[in-house]
Design an enzyme around this catalytic site. Structure first.
Site, short mmCIF file in Angstrom:
data_model
loop_
_atom_site.label_atom_id
_atom_site.label_comp_id
_atom_site.label_asym_id
_atom_site.label_seq_id
_atom_site.Cartn_x
_atom_site.Cartn_y
_atom_site.Cartn_z
N ILE A 1 0.74 2.06 8.89
CA ILE A 1 0.56 1.47 10.21
C ILE A 1 1.76 0.64 10.61
CG2 ILE A 1 -0.92 -0.07 11.59
CD1 ILE A 1 -3.05 0.38 9.27
N CYS A 2 2.17 0.77 11.87
CA CYS A 2 3.22 -0.10 12.39
C CYS A 2 2.56 -1.12 13.31
CB CYS A 2 4.25 0.71 13.16
SG CYS A 2 5.56 -0.31 13.82
N LEU A 3 2.34 -2.31 12.80
CA LEU A 3 1.71 -3.37 13.60
C LEU A 3 2.35 -4.69 13.20
CD1 LEU A 3 -0.59 -4.16 15.61
CD2 LEU A 3 -2.07 -4.45 13.65
N ASN B 1 1.42 4.85 16.52
CA ASN B 1 1.78 3.76 15.61
C ASN B 1 1.19 3.92 14.21
OD1 ASN B 1 1.20 2.27 18.58
ND2 ASN B 1 3.22 2.02 17.66
#
Ligand code: ZN
Ligand code: ZN
Lengths: 147, 199
Positions: free
Chosen positions: B91-93, B83
């Site tokens: 960041i993929c959050l 991620n």
């Protein structure tokens, strides 16, 4: 991510009237009557059809204008009060400043309370309580049904 | 910067430096400038993960519209995680995107990132190559992530086999990090990595 666009920092919430004409409110009070329409190139308020999408008024689609107008209607229906010092909550979690007696506050259906100026800025982006994430519109609809 | 943003960051900063996570050295927060628009975060790699023993530096940029919009956060320390982009540190959050709420704080963000290191979500990847490896060969992913932690974040586990392969490519004139990326992407298959680098 779609939220890299430059945004207006104003807390004013402009109302949308109808679906074809868009005007800027003269004060930050909701429901204020309008004066002169202001040309779009002079003032370009920014709206948030969804939390990470920001558009200036001239870029809004008709569908988004309707959505925002509905949202403003919902926000106007949320009770406004004056902080009297006996609420459970002592500070507004949006600005993290303690409430002072006499502050104008808005109380959401989940009973979380915020400065009106702070929560209205958030609700224009997302119709959820910033503390418990309870949807504000769903709660409003239920409270209409039960009364 | 809008008054509310600077005021919040000031208060949050005070709160974080008093927190028990800081006392336990699990997270760290430092100011980069006086206007509270940029901060430096640091999280410790969680135990029982390939990131254990490493310290990961984060760049935190506070938008003018904070806290109505989330802070912009990116890993400065290079990291191998489905991620997180191994190239840019993006960041993929969800809470840094559409699941952000104004009541969340920089402390919440740092703790959520730490949690992300313990529980990757390969179906919602930021780095497709890493996510593919995670799904197809978890053991290979873990050794690679541990190796990156050792090299870039000060982690304790030295991988002699990986280091030897990188050295071979470096001797052929490849830049070290580039060699590491190629080998990591091809499951440490020296032949395929070489082919890709010289094609
Ligand atoms: Zn407030
Ligand atoms: Zn609530």
């Amino acid at each position: 991510m779609g939220n890299c666009l430059k945004r207006s920092t104003t807390d004013d919430i402009s109302l949308l009237r109808g679906s074809d004409s868009v005007r800027e409110s003269s004060s930050d009070q909701l429901g204020q009557p309008y004066q002169e329409p202001i040309p779009a190139e002079d003032v370009s308020p920014v709206y948030y059809p969804s939390p990470s999408v920001s558009r200036s008024v001239v870029q809004l689609t008709e569908e988004e204008q309707v959505k925002i107008a509905k949202r403003i209607g919902l926000i106007q229906n949320l009770p406004i009060g004056t902080y009297d010092g006996c609420k459970k909550e002592r500070e507004c979690v949006i600005c993290m400043v303690e409430f002072l007696v006499g502050d104008t506050v808005r109380c959401l259906p989940c009973m979380h309370t915020y400065h009106m100026k702070c929560i209205d800025g958030w609700l224009m982006r997302s119709l959820t309580c910033p503390s418990c994430l309870e949807p504000v519109d769903a709660a409003l609809l239920t409270s209409y049904e039960t009364t | 910067m809008a008054n509310i943003a600077a005021q919040r960051i000031k208060r949050e900063f005070k709160e974080v430096i008093k927190s028990e996570e800081v006392a336990k050295c699990a997270i760290k927060l430092e100011l980069v400038n006086d206007s509270f628009t940029e901060l430096k975060g640091e999280i410790a790699g969680p135990p029982d993960t390939p990131y254990e023993g490493g310290n990961f530096v984060l760049e935190i940029k506070v938008p003018e519209t904070y806290p109505f919009n989330p802070p912009k956060v990116r890993f400065v320390t290079k990291i191998w995680h489905p991620n997180i982009s191994s190239v840019t540190g993006a960041i993929c959050l969800d809470i840094l995107k559409d699941q952000w709420a104004a009541a969340m704080t920089l402390r919440t963000v740092l703790l959520s990132l730490q949690a992300l290191l313990s529980a990757a979500e390969p179906d919602d990847p930021q780095d497709a190559v890493v996510a593919k490896q995670y799904k197809e060969n978890l053991e290979m992913f873990e050794s690679t992530a541990r190796h990156w932690t050792n090299i870039y974040a000060g982690g304790p586990d030295l991988n002699k086999d990986f280091n030897d392969k990188i050295r071979k490519l470096v001797e052929m004139g490849v830049e070290e990090h580039q060699a590491r990326v190629a080998l990591s992407s091809y499951n440490w298959d020296l032949e395929r990595a070489t082919e890709q680098l010289f094609s």
